[in-house]
Design a protein around this motif. Structure first.
Motif, PDB file in Angstrom:
ATOM      1  N   SER A  32       0.829  -1.217   0.000  1.00 33.61           N
ATOM      2  CA  SER A  32       0.000   0.000   0.000  1.00 33.61           C
ATOM      3  C   SER A  32       0.857   1.258   0.000  1.00 33.61           C
ATOM      4  O   SER A  32       0.551   2.239  -0.695  1.00 33.61           O
ATOM      5  N   GLU A  49       1.503   6.532  -7.054  1.00 36.36           N
ATOM      6  CA  GLU A  49       0.401   7.423  -7.440  1.00 36.36           C
ATOM      7  C   GLU A  49       0.793   8.891  -7.283  1.00 36.36           C
ATOM      8  O   GLU A  49       0.454   9.726  -8.131  1.00 36.36           O
ATOM      9  N   ARG A  70      -4.479   4.930 -11.196  1.00 42.43           N
ATOM     10  CA  ARG A  70      -5.109   4.255 -10.063  1.00 42.43           C
ATOM     11  C   ARG A  70      -6.106   3.191 -10.550  1.00 42.43           C
ATOM     12  O   ARG A  70      -6.185   2.097  -9.987  1.00 42.43           O
ATOM     13  N   LEU A  71      -6.831   3.513 -11.606  1.00 45.29           N
ATOM     14  CA  LEU A  71      -7.787   2.560 -12.178  1.00 45.29           C
ATOM     15  C   LEU A  71      -7.075   1.320 -12.719  1.00 45.29           C
ATOM     16  O   LEU A  71      -7.502   0.187 -12.486  1.00 45.29           O
ATOM     17  N   THR A 101       2.327   1.657  -3.470  1.00 50.19           N
ATOM     18  CA  THR A 101       1.287   2.121  -4.395  1.00 50.19           C
ATOM     19  C   THR A 101       1.025   3.608  -4.219  1.00 50.19           C
ATOM     20  O   THR A 101       0.913   4.357  -5.201  1.00 50.19           O
ATOM     21  N   LEU A 156      -4.191   0.177 -11.808  1.00 51.06           N
ATOM     22  CA  LEU A 156      -3.685  -0.598 -10.671  1.00 51.06           C
ATOM     23  C   LEU A 156      -4.778  -1.469 -10.063  1.00 51.06           C
ATOM     24  O   LEU A 156      -4.547  -2.642  -9.722  1.00 51.06           O
ATOM     25  N   GLN A 157      -5.980  -0.922  -9.938  1.00 46.82           N
ATOM     26  CA  GLN A 157      -7.084  -1.667  -9.310  1.00 46.82           C
ATOM     27  C   GLN A 157      -7.599  -2.781 -10.196  1.00 46.82           C
ATOM     28  O   GLN A 157      -7.848  -3.895  -9.738  1.00 46.82           O
ATOM     29  N   LYS A 158      -7.774  -2.491 -11.491  1.00 49.55           N
ATOM     30  CA  LYS A 158      -8.409  -3.448 -12.408  1.00 49.55           C
ATOM     31  C   LYS A 158      -7.411  -4.389 -13.086  1.00 49.55           C
ATOM     32  O   LYS A 158      -7.826  -5.334 -13.757  1.00 49.55           O
ATOM     33  N   LYS A 159      -6.119  -4.089 -12.985  1.00 58.30           N
ATOM     34  CA  LYS A 159      -5.039  -4.889 -13.579  1.00 58.30           C
ATOM     35  C   LYS A 159      -4.962  -4.718 -15.099  1.00 58.30           C
ATOM     36  O   LYS A 159      -3.931  -4.407 -15.649  1.00 58.30           O
TER      37      LYS A 159
END
Length: 411
Positions: A344, A351, A367-368, A347, A370-373
């Motif tokens: 975290s 960002e 960020r998107l 990350t 990173l979250q969705k791969k």
């Protein structure tokens, strides 16, 4: 290793140890492990000078050696250890913060000398502290010794590997190089020493304590020299433990920024309780019960057991998952998820870098991803709510700077 890193290692070695040690060290960094005679031949340096340079590098843990089956000893440079020399001021400042001036000087002496006996460190530090004190005041060896023991107890200082007694007692020919070992239970075992005395101030080089010229001093015989009480037991700074402390401080700061000071103090207490029992590379700390945490909170920190349980529940339910619940015994068992916390923190750093370089909209896209791969360009536009042309330009900017990568799918 990049050329920039090799150049930095070269500058560090030259600044700390001089040209000959720098030449040998950089040669080993460039070529990998090599035997003694090859090093001397390739660098055009005499064997005697190479031996002395290797002794310095081994003393400071910058070079290791290995005996091969044919009996050849090869030496290998530890590049990461050389680069850690940049952090020496930070290690020393950390020791000062935790253990005052005495701890600072103990760590400084160990870093400057590589390996030292406890008695030598205590005497040197006591002398240095005495010089800074008012006339008539001196630093007691016992006080320095107590700080040294505290540093060992918290694993900031550890024993160096030694030659086992069985190897010394063999009657056969000695091995090409000694095998150094240290058991885990002895690594932080301090020998019982009765160091009695006080620090001494440095005298003038021309006069002794009585004011007589140096030429009139009687020569001292070396036959009656007292044996060193801890001869053969050497100590070194445990750099991994310092890095563990830096990691713990970063986690505490992150919790304070996300929640509040009380939450960060609870996490700090949990990390302090498990700092010695948890290896530096472990994914989780040792499980701690709510009752143990309550008893270990700093004196004067007035929160009730019920409030503590509420905070622990909030920390365990937080999406970042810095704290996890591992059982219900003892009022609830809790751990710090170290790998999750470091992930975290990394990350958040990434960002912030993207936002500084490309702006807040790029940071939203990053960020998107990173979250969705994996996301298609159309999905990025829809999820980020950014017009197609702008989204395309931003994706290209981050792609050209290697912040994101492009994966071509197969039909």
């Amino acid at each position: 290793m990049t050329q920039a890193e090799i150049k930095l290692c070269s500058l560090l070695l030259q600044e700390h140890f001089g040209e000959i040690v720098e030449k040998i060290g950089v040669h080993l960094i460039r070529t990998g492990s090599q035997p003694l005679r090859v090093i001397a031949h390739d660098t055009g340096t005499s064997l005697d000078q190479v031996k002395k340079a290797l002794c310095v590098l081994i003393q400071h843990n910058l070079v290791t050696y290995q005996v091969h089956k044919r009996g050849v000893v090869e030496y290998e440079a530890q590049c990461n250890r050389v680069l850690r020399m940049l952090r020496y001021p930070r290690y020393i400042y950390t020791a000062k913060t935790l253990y005052s001036d005495t701890g600072e000087l103990i760590v400084e002496e160990l870093l400057l000398n590589g390996k030292m006996t406890m008695s030598a460190v205590v005497k040197k530090v006591a002398d240095r502290l005495t010089e800074t004190m008012e006339d008539g005041k001196t630093m007691d060896y016992a006080e320095v010794s107590n700080t040294f023991v505290r540093l060992v107890d918290t694993h900031f200082v550890q024993r160096c590997p030694l030659v086992p007694a069985t190897e010394n007692s063999d009657t056969g020919p000695p091995p090409p190089a000694p095998t150094l070992v240290v058991s885990e239970k002895d690594m932080y075992l301090v020998p019982k020493l009765s160091l009695i005395g006080k620090g001494k101030r440095r005298r003038s080089s021309d006069e002794d304590a009585t004011g007589e010229p140096k030429a009139k001093r009687p020569k001292q015989t070396t036959d009656n020299k007292e044996p060193i009480p801890d001869d053969g037991i050497y100590w070194q700074a445990n750099l991994d433990r310092f890095h563990q402390h830096f990691r713990d401080q970063a986690i505490v700061s992150a919790v304070a920024n996300r929640m509040d000071q009380t939450s960060s103090e609870i996490v700090r207490t949990m990390l302090r309780m498990s700092e010695v029992t948890t290896p530096s590379g472990a994914p989780f700390t040792q499980p701690l019960s709510s009752n143990e945490i309550f008893r270990s909170l700093p004196v004067g920190y007035n929160i009730s057991k019920q409030v503590l349980d509420q905070y622990l529940t909030l920390l365990a339910d937080d999406p970042l998952e810095f704290v996890g619940k591992s059982g219900d015994s003892g009022g609830g068992m809790y751990v710090i998820n170290l790998h999750k916390a470091l992930g975290s923190l990394a990350t958040a750093t990434l960002e912030s870098v993207v936002q500084e370089r490309f702006g807040s909209r790029c940071a939203r896209i990053f960020r998107l991803v990173l979250q969705k791969k994996h996301l298609e360009q159309k999905q990025v536009e829809d999820f980020a709510m950014i017009p197609a042309k702008e989204a395309k330009d931003m994706l290209y900017k981050m792609l050209s700077e290697n912040f994101i990568s492009l994966q071509v799918g197969c039909l």
